[in-house]
Scaffold this motif. Structure first.
Motif, PDB file in Angstrom:
ATOM      1  N   TYR A 278     -31.132  12.721 -19.317  1.00  0.00           N
ATOM      2  CA  TYR A 278     -30.816  11.354 -18.904  1.00  0.00           C
ATOM      3  C   TYR A 278     -31.893  10.811 -17.974  1.00  0.00           C
ATOM      4  N   VAL A 279     -32.319  11.625 -17.003  1.00  0.00           N
ATOM      5  CA  VAL A 279     -33.340  11.176 -16.057  1.00  0.00           C
ATOM      6  C   VAL A 279     -34.632  10.819 -16.794  1.00  0.00           C
ATOM      7  N   ASP A 280     -35.023  11.644 -17.752  1.00  0.00           N
ATOM      8  CA  ASP A 280     -36.296  11.448 -18.449  1.00  0.00           C
ATOM      9  C   ASP A 280     -36.260  10.314 -19.461  1.00  0.00           C
ATOM     10  N   ASN A 281     -35.074   9.931 -19.919  1.00  0.00           N
ATOM     11  CA  ASN A 281     -34.993   8.968 -21.024  1.00  0.00           C
ATOM     12  C   ASN A 281     -34.056   7.809 -20.708  1.00  0.00           C
ATOM     13  N   TRP A 282     -33.917   7.492 -19.424  1.00  0.00           N
ATOM     14  CA  TRP A 282     -32.993   6.444 -19.028  1.00  0.00           C
ATOM     15  C   TRP A 282     -33.386   5.097 -19.616  1.00  0.00           C
ATOM     16  N   SER A 283     -32.368   4.305 -19.954  1.00  0.00           N
ATOM     17  CA  SER A 283     -32.555   2.900 -20.318  1.00  0.00           C
ATOM     18  C   SER A 283     -31.222   2.197 -20.095  1.00  0.00           C
ATOM     19  N   LEU A 284     -31.265   0.884 -19.952  1.00  0.00           N
ATOM     20  CA  LEU A 284     -30.042   0.121 -19.735  1.00  0.00           C
ATOM     21  C   LEU A 284     -29.132   0.217 -20.958  1.00  0.00           C
ATOM     22  N   THR A 285     -29.727   0.203 -22.148  1.00  0.00           N
ATOM     23  CA  THR A 285     -28.936   0.353 -23.373  1.00  0.00           C
ATOM     24  C   THR A 285     -28.243   1.705 -23.409  1.00  0.00           C
ATOM     25  N   TYR A 286     -28.949   2.745 -22.955  1.00  0.00           N
ATOM     26  CA  TYR A 286     -28.374   4.086 -22.922  1.00  0.00           C
ATOM     27  C   TYR A 286     -27.192   4.135 -21.965  1.00  0.00           C
ATOM     28  N   ASP A 287     -27.304   3.448 -20.823  1.00  0.00           N
ATOM     29  CA  ASP A 287     -26.190   3.378 -19.877  1.00  0.00           C
ATOM     30  C   ASP A 287     -24.958   2.745 -20.521  1.00  0.00           C
ATOM     31  N   LEU A 288     -25.162   1.642 -21.210  1.00  0.00           N
ATOM     32  CA  LEU A 288     -24.035   0.969 -21.864  1.00  0.00           C
ATOM     33  C   LEU A 288     -23.412   1.856 -22.935  1.00  0.00           C
ATOM     34  N   SER A 289     -24.241   2.606 -23.643  1.00  0.00           N
ATOM     35  CA  SER A 289     -23.732   3.535 -24.653  1.00  0.00           C
ATOM     36  C   SER A 289     -22.884   4.627 -24.009  1.00  0.00           C
ATOM     37  N   ILE A 290     -23.330   5.165 -22.883  1.00  0.00           N
ATOM     38  CA  ILE A 290     -22.571   6.215 -22.198  1.00  0.00           C
ATOM     39  C   ILE A 290     -21.251   5.660 -21.661  1.00  0.00           C
ATOM     40  N   LEU A 291     -21.277   4.443 -21.131  1.00  0.00           N
ATOM     41  CA  LEU A 291     -20.036   3.826 -20.654  1.00  0.00           C
ATOM     42  C   LEU A 291     -19.036   3.654 -21.786  1.00  0.00           C
ATOM     43  N   TRP A 292     -19.528   3.263 -22.958  1.00  0.00           N
ATOM     44  CA  TRP A 292     -18.647   3.097 -24.119  1.00  0.00           C
ATOM     45  C   TRP A 292     -18.068   4.442 -24.553  1.00  0.00           C
ATOM     46  N   ARG A 293     -18.902   5.482 -24.577  1.00  0.00           N
ATOM     47  CA  ARG A 293     -18.439   6.808 -24.974  1.00  0.00           C
ATOM     48  C   ARG A 293     -17.476   7.392 -23.954  1.00  0.00           C
ATOM     49  N   THR A 294     -17.614   6.983 -22.705  1.00  0.00           N
ATOM     50  CA  THR A 294     -16.731   7.492 -21.658  1.00  0.00           C
ATOM     51  C   THR A 294     -15.283   7.121 -21.934  1.00  0.00           C
ATOM     52  N   ILE A 295     -15.069   5.940 -22.483  1.00  0.00           N
ATOM     53  CA  ILE A 295     -13.699   5.488 -22.779  1.00  0.00           C
ATOM     54  C   ILE A 295     -13.021   6.462 -23.734  1.00  0.00           C
ATOM     55  N   GLY A 296     -13.716   6.831 -24.805  1.00  0.00           N
ATOM     56  CA  GLY A 296     -13.140   7.770 -25.763  1.00  0.00           C
ATOM     57  C   GLY A 296     -12.904   9.147 -25.172  1.00  0.00           C
ATOM     58  N   VAL A 297     -13.835   9.616 -24.349  1.00  0.00           N
ATOM     59  CA  VAL A 297     -13.700  10.945 -23.742  1.00  0.00           C
ATOM     60  C   VAL A 297     -12.502  10.981 -22.800  1.00  0.00           C
ATOM     61  N   VAL A 298     -12.328   9.915 -22.010  1.00  0.00           N
ATOM     62  CA  VAL A 298     -11.204   9.861 -21.075  1.00  0.00           C
ATOM     63  C   VAL A 298      -9.877   9.823 -21.832  1.00  0.00           C
ATOM     64  N   LEU A 299      -9.816   9.039 -22.898  1.00  0.00           N
ATOM     65  CA  LEU A 299      -8.573   8.944 -23.664  1.00  0.00           C
ATOM     66  C   LEU A 299      -8.224  10.266 -24.342  1.00  0.00           C
ATOM     67  N   GLN A 300      -9.257  11.013 -24.766  1.00  0.00           N
ATOM     68  CA  GLN A 300      -9.014  12.297 -25.417  1.00  0.00           C
ATOM     69  C   GLN A 300      -8.850  13.441 -24.424  1.00  0.00           C
ATOM     70  N   ARG A 301      -9.163  13.188 -23.163  1.00  0.00           N
ATOM     71  CA  ARG A 301      -9.008  14.164 -22.083  1.00  0.00           C
ATOM     72  C   ARG A 301      -9.798  15.442 -22.361  1.00  0.00           C
ATOM     73  N   LYS A 302     -11.028  15.301 -22.847  1.00  0.00           N
ATOM     74  CA  LYS A 302     -11.854  16.465 -23.166  1.00  0.00           C
ATOM     75  C   LYS A 302     -12.456  17.063 -21.900  1.00  0.00           C
ATOM     76  N   GLY A 303     -12.258  18.363 -21.702  1.00  0.00           N
ATOM     77  CA  GLY A 303     -12.903  19.081 -20.607  1.00  0.00           C
ATOM     78  C   GLY A 303     -12.515  18.618 -19.225  1.00  0.00           C
ATOM     79  N   ALA A 304     -11.342  17.991 -19.090  1.00  0.00           N
ATOM     80  CA  ALA A 304     -10.926  17.474 -17.782  1.00  0.00           C
ATOM     81  C   ALA A 304     -10.003  18.480 -17.112  1.00  0.00           C
ATOM     82  N   TYR A 305     -10.536  19.178 -16.117  1.00  0.00           N
ATOM     83  CA  TYR A 305      -9.709  20.078 -15.311  1.00  0.00           C
ATOM     84  C   TYR A 305     -10.412  20.379 -14.001  1.00  0.00           C
TER      85      TYR A 305
END
Length: 523
Positions: free
Chosen positions: A496-523
């Motif tokens: 992430y540090v080496d390849n950061w971009s604003l578009t990449y940030d928006l993509s990660i924010l979008w993917r975060t929604i699905g990860v939170v809803l699926q509760r993957k690896g949350a403990y």
């Protein structure tokens, strides 16, 4: 691993073919060998007999499906415009036949032509990455420009509302259909292996194994290594366990036939001998086998890599990460604005969570802990408390049960977490107070996770994470969270540090929604 040493052939001679490997014996559904390959020096018999058919055929039906979906999307957008917008506003009063012809024939076909011209059906961009969607958006701009130009040239009075509605709706439908098609393709690749490329890795064994690890890390990419052809002699692989068979001193095309492969990946220094890679490319011309080169530039994204040919020598330039400039300013502005309005709108939710914590276990609502931030500066992170007040004292007795292999302490069934705290962790609601840190400029919405300040000095590669502000979410979180090993988590943060971009940030924010809803690896 197997030893298979045969006669070494040069790239300028036709390889010997094996009659035992017929087309019917190939185990892969998108693999087909041409019966009569052209001469191995790459010179075709004539312009009429030169073949461009590829062994990997999954992209042909996939492209046909995309063309059909794009056509239906543009037609649906026109139908909605005809249905919900007055035709009197379209400029075709008294000429309904022309209106319907343009809306349901010319415009959808025009979309297909423009998308094709913009390369959105190019197989190199299908199935992975954002380039396919970028080309669709460019096609949208082209369609709007063409419609405006034709309207001006023919002096047709078109409604701006109608044009905006039709083109924007078409874009949304096309992007949605392509995204859905891609998800189905990813599922097919993961579950059945259909729609994938079967690769032979060429190079030294360490280089080939590194590429193997990289391509198998993402099954959705559709790259399946089936064999390794080592260039440093079979002795280099003796006694080493490998995930796929290893061959040495074999003719490349014969090995491709035997393995049912359609792609050859040249790894690292495999092409160190001058002219050898060029001769290999000549040998593969007309065979339908794809040739790719995997340089030793792991975890560096495409935007930072540029090819600049000088006198026939393609030089691969690697740019520095962009950690300043207008994009970085936009990221900081987005962080502050989202954090301010997020805290404002979520105040009732935060109050309810605070009440639930106080009812579950007496003690403070928030958990404050020193963390390492940007450029090594420490700050105190805000989180909702999810553990009993004596959690830190009980930690020493649980060290042997640590499920993490790195600096962080993680347990899937941590007895220090009370019931309501488990629910907060599963839904990631305990992270919401970190919006305070974002508003203060100590954290970002997206970035590496902030590590505890008392767990070491974070030297070496780990320290590179400190070039950016830590984030509430990040590539680590959307890729597995606590289920990942420490080394894999560090690798993702450094990527992430080496390849950061604003578009990449928006993509990660979008993917975060699905990860939170699926509760993957949350403990």
């Amino acid at each position: 691993m197997r030893e298979d040493i045969g006669e070494v052939t040069t790239s300028l001679h036709r390889p010997a073919t094996s009659t035992s490997n017929s087309r019917s014996g190939m185990p892969y559904d998108s693999f087909e060998w041409q019966q009569e390959p052209p001469p191995s020096n790459g010179v075709p018999r004539s312009a009429w007999t030169r073949s461009h058919r590829r062994l990997s055929r999954w992209h042909r039906p996939y492209t046909a499906i995309l063309v059909l979906l794009d056509l239906l999307s543009a037609t649906l957008a026109s139908w909605l415009a005809v249905t919900f917008i007055e035709k009197a506003n379209s400029g075709f009063q008294g000429r309904e036949e022309i209106f319907y012809l343009v809306a349901f024939a010319a415009l959808p076909i025009g979309w297909i032509v423009v998308l094709w011209g913009n390369g959105s059906y190019d197989r190199r961009y299908l199935g992975l990455g954002s380039e396919e969607f970028k080309r669709v958006v460019r096609g949208f701009v082209t369609v709007v420009a063409c419609v405006s130009l034709l309207s001006f040239a023919t002096k047709t009075q078109l409604s701006r509302v109608t044009i905006a509605y039709v083109t924007t709706a078409s874009l949304i439908f096309i992007l949605f259909c392509r995204y859905s098609a891609r998800q189905i393709l990813h599922v097919a690749r993961k579950k059945t292996g259909h729609g994938a490329h079967r690769m032979i890795l060429m190079g030294t064994l360490p280089e080939a194994l590194e590429v193997y690890t990289a391509v198998t890390r993402s099954p959705a990419a559709g790259l399946i290594p089936v064999a390794i052809h080592i260039t440093d002699g079979y002795a280099a692989a003796r006694g080493i366990e490998t995930p796929v068979p290893v061959y040495a001193a074999r003719d490349v095309l014969t090995l491709v036939r035997e393995c049912g492969a359609d792609t050859i990946a040249v790894c690292g220094s495999a092409s160190a001998e001058p002219g050898e890679l060029r001769r290999l490319a000549w040998q593969l011309e007309g065979t339908g086998v794809d040739l790719v080169v995997a340089p030793q530039l792991t975890d560096i994204a495409g935007p930072r890599v540029h090819i600049r040919p000088i006198e026939g020598l393609p030089l691969l330039h690697v740019e520095e990460p962009t950690l300043s400039g207008p994009g970085w300013l936009a990221k900081n502005l987005m962080d502050r604005v989202v954090a301010f309005f997020g805290l404002l709108l979520l105040t009732p939710v935060l109050a309810i969570i605070a009440l639930g914590i106080r009812l579950s276990d007496p003690g403070p609502v928030f958990f404050r802990q020193p963390r390492v931030g940007h450029e090594g500066r420490t700050f105190r992170v805000w989180k909702f408390r999810t553990m009993y007040v004596d959690a830190e004292e009980r930690k020493a007795s649980l060290e042997e049960l640590n499920d993490s292999d790195g600096m962080l302490f993680k347990m899937k069934n941590d007895p220090r977490i009370f019931s309501f705290g488990n629910k907060l962790r599963a839904t990631s609601l305990d992270e919401l107070p970190q919006l305070i840190n974002v508003l203060k400029g100590e954290m970002s919405l997206v970035g590496p996770r902030p590590l505890p300040a008392d767990d070491g000095d974070y030297l070496g590669d780990v320290r590179r994470r400190l070039l950016v502000r830590p984030g509430i979410t990040g590539l680590w979180q959307v890729s597995g969270r606590s289920d990942l090993s420490w080394d894999e988590a560090v690798r993702l943060d450094l990527y992430y540090v080496d390849n950061w971009s604003l578009t990449y940030d928006l993509s990660i924010l979008w993917r975060t929604i699905g990860v939170v809803l699926q509760r993957k690896g949350a403990y």
